[in-house]
Write an enzyme that holds these catalytic residues in place. Structure first.
Site, PDB file in Angstrom:
ATOM      1  N   SER A  51      62.687  64.656 -45.522  1.00 35.55           N
ATOM      2  CA  SER A  51      62.034  65.764 -44.807  1.00 35.55           C
ATOM      3  C   SER A  51      63.027  66.917 -44.615  1.00 35.55           C
ATOM      4  CB  SER A  51      61.537  65.244 -43.453  1.00 35.55           C
ATOM      5  OG  SER A  51      61.241  66.282 -42.562  1.00 35.55           O
ATOM      6  N   LYS A 107      63.600  70.712 -47.204  1.00 32.30           N
ATOM      7  CA  LYS A 107      63.569  72.087 -46.694  1.00 32.30           C
ATOM      8  C   LYS A 107      64.895  72.795 -46.968  1.00 32.30           C
ATOM      9  CE  LYS A 107      62.153  70.359 -42.799  1.00 32.30           C
ATOM     10  NZ  LYS A 107      61.461  69.726 -41.718  1.00 32.30           N
ATOM     11  N   ARG A 135      53.283  61.645 -40.169  1.00 27.48           N
ATOM     12  CA  ARG A 135      54.281  60.740 -39.565  1.00 27.48           C
ATOM     13  C   ARG A 135      54.220  60.804 -38.042  1.00 27.48           C
ATOM     14  NH1 ARG A 135      59.456  63.004 -41.683  1.00 27.48           N
ATOM     15  NH2 ARG A 135      60.427  61.448 -40.365  1.00 27.48           N
ATOM     16  N   HIS A 139      71.973  72.561 -40.325  1.00 30.65           N
ATOM     17  CA  HIS A 139      70.750  71.969 -39.807  1.00 30.65           C
ATOM     18  C   HIS A 139      71.088  70.872 -38.807  1.00 30.65           C
ATOM     19  CE1 HIS A 139      66.399  71.128 -40.122  1.00 30.65           C
ATOM     20  NE2 HIS A 139      66.765  69.919 -39.738  1.00 30.65           N
ATOM     21  N   ASP A 198      56.369  68.429 -47.081  1.00 33.86           N
ATOM     22  CA  ASP A 198      56.966  67.938 -45.834  1.00 33.86           C
ATOM     23  C   ASP A 198      56.087  68.282 -44.647  1.00 33.86           C
ATOM     24  OD1 ASP A 198      59.017  66.876 -44.059  1.00 33.86           O
ATOM     25  OD2 ASP A 198      59.187  68.961 -43.429  1.00 33.86           O
TER      26      ASP A 198
HETATM   27  N1  URA Z   1      63.514  67.082 -38.440  1.00 37.19           N
HETATM   28  C1  URA Z   1      62.805  67.242 -39.589  1.00 37.19           C
HETATM   29  O1  URA Z   1      62.689  68.339 -40.119  1.00 37.19           O
HETATM   30  N2  URA Z   1      62.241  66.140 -40.126  1.00 37.19           N
HETATM   31  C2  URA Z   1      62.346  64.918 -39.584  1.00 37.19           C
HETATM   32  O2  URA Z   1      61.825  63.988 -40.142  1.00 37.19           O
HETATM   33  C3  URA Z   1      63.074  64.774 -38.395  1.00 37.19           C
HETATM   34  C4  URA Z   1      63.659  65.880 -37.830  1.00 37.19           C
END
Ligand code: URA
Length: 440
Positions: A183, A187, A168, A82, A161
């Protein structure tokens, strides 16, 4: 438990208990807690922070707010990757097939572009026919046959999220380590991989602008992953300058295939090889140097490119465009941004360059705006390069002629030409493992 009391507690720097976190996230997801109260809580977290225990607990609750994907139908260790988001960051398209060609299993759910940063799913959709939505059976079957599948996130992956991120985004609370870490990691935990490699971007085009903040974010995410029983490593990589030369959806697919064919920009190749080597290391394919060698070989012998083509075909895409990238659809309009001075590129504002790509149509102005898969930029001069008046700094591509003037203006402001050649900047700043930070 009243949300009012939890906001008050956090406002004064208190630590939320596990039960309070569970009630807060659960209540927000099911609509009992309104946006205005959660917005106040997010701002209190932004100012007061969270303890490691609170962050880990919140991440777990967010991960369990939706489907927890069970990848056990795919034999072997599954590894995910990621990026915290960057400009020209197309490494997934390179790294995933390399790792699969070396015997790893990559069952990857990716996102769409966010703000000035691009998203893997938008890029893949520029390949004619490529399906980013597969049934669970098709997804597993593709990984079992090709070693890799990249699809969009299912609607019910960490819905907490999804809701929190949207809030946010409009309450100026994105740039907050506990909130970014929970966040991303919610995932990743829900996606089911055994091992996770994180590419934490640092610099002008990243959410974290300083190295210290990037390392802190990486440490937090590594602690969350390891705490949940997933082997996790993070690399801190540069995002002061866009990665590679291409920015935009089909433009980035073309550049990625160049790297997979053994060509392509050196910086993109290097970051991709380092990420791939760390993924292979985590799944037990050898020591990092051996894994790097294996990744290089997968490029040199063509197996990584073949694996990419195989995955694209398995997901309904036309891999002929990858073999002959001149057959990709082209944007109808383009202009060159010409240098108006002699000197060197001494600064690139990667965020503004990402915004230029959005203006050209490569990203979304709003959540639902359409995307121009052919739009974007090809840079000709990057940080440290010498330029002469009249040289092309970049070519801008779009389907909307009327945006070119604004895009050109934005790009000019993003690139500074100075008299002195600047000192080179590192590409990879650090590697973060459990309880260990290696700075390069
Ligand atoms: N990517 C995400 O999935 N969440 C964040 O808060 C910032 C970047």
């Amino acid at each position: 438990m009243r949300m009012y009391d939890l906001i008050t507690k956090k406002k004064h720097g208190g630590e939320l208990s596990d039960a309070e976190i569970t009630a807060m996230i659960g209540g927000y997801v099911n609509g009992e807690i309104p946006d205005y109260q959660m917005a106040a809580m997010l701002m209190a977290i932004w100012f007061r922070g969270m303890t490691d225990h609170e962050i880990i607990e919140m991440t777990k609750v967010m991960a369990h707010s939706g489907d927890m994907i069970d990848l056990s139908a795919i034999p072997g260790k599954k590894v995910d990757k990621h990026s915290t988001g960057g400009v020209g960051d197309k490494t997934t398209l390179i790294v995933a097939p390399i790792v699969a060609a070396c015997g790893g299993k990559v069952a990857k759910m990716s996102g769409r572009g966010l703000g000035h940063t691009g998203g893997t799913i938008d890029k893949l959709e520029s390949i004619p026919g490529y399906r980013t939505v597969l049934s669970r059976e098709e997804f597993f079957d593709t990984v079992n046959r090709c070693g890799v599948s990249v699809i969009g996130q299912s609607g019910n992956l960490a819905p907490a999220d999804k809701k929190l991120y949207a809030l946010r985004d409009v309450t100026a609370t994105v740039d907050c380590i506990p909130l970014i870490a929970s966040s991303i990691m919610s995932k990743k935990l829900a996606s089911g991989a055994d091992c996770i490699v994180l590419d934490v971007k640092t610099g002008s085009g990243a959410f974290m602008k300083t190295l210290d903040d990037s390392i802190k974010l990486a440490q937090t995410m590594v602690a969350i992953g390891e705490g949940a029983g997933r082997r996790t490593v993070a690399l801190i990589t540069d995002m002061d300058t866009p990665l590679g030369y291409g920015i935009g959806n089909s433009i980035e697919v073309i550049e990625s295939t160049e790297v997979l064919k053994g060509r392509g920009p050196a910086d993109l190749r290097e970051v991709s090889l380092q990420l791939a080597a760390n993924m292979l290391y985590l799944i037990g394919k050898g020591m990092p140097e051996q894994c790097r060698k294996a990744a290089e070989t997968a490029i040199e012998d063509g197996s990584a490119f073949d694996t990419f083509c195989q995955m694209v075909r398995a997901q309904g895409g036309d891999d002929n465009v990858l073999r002959d990238t001149s057959t990709f659809a082209e944007a109808p309009y383009h202009i060159d941004v010409k240098a108006d001075a002699d000197g060197f590129v001494t600064k690139m504002n990667a965020e503004a360059i990402g915004e230029t790509s959005v203006v050209l149509g490569a990203g979304r102005e709003t959540k639902d705006s359409p995307i121009d898969l052919t739009a974007g930029l090809i840079l000709h001069k990057k940080y440290g390069d010498a330029v002469k008046t009249g040289d092309s700094l970049a070519t801008l591509y779009t389907s909307k002629r009327d945006v070119l003037a604004d895009a050109e203006k934005l790009y000019r402001q993003a690139v500074v030409i100075g008299a002195e050649k600047p000192a080179p900047e590192p590409l990879i700043y650090a590697r973060v493992e459990k309880d260990r930070v290696e700075r390069y």
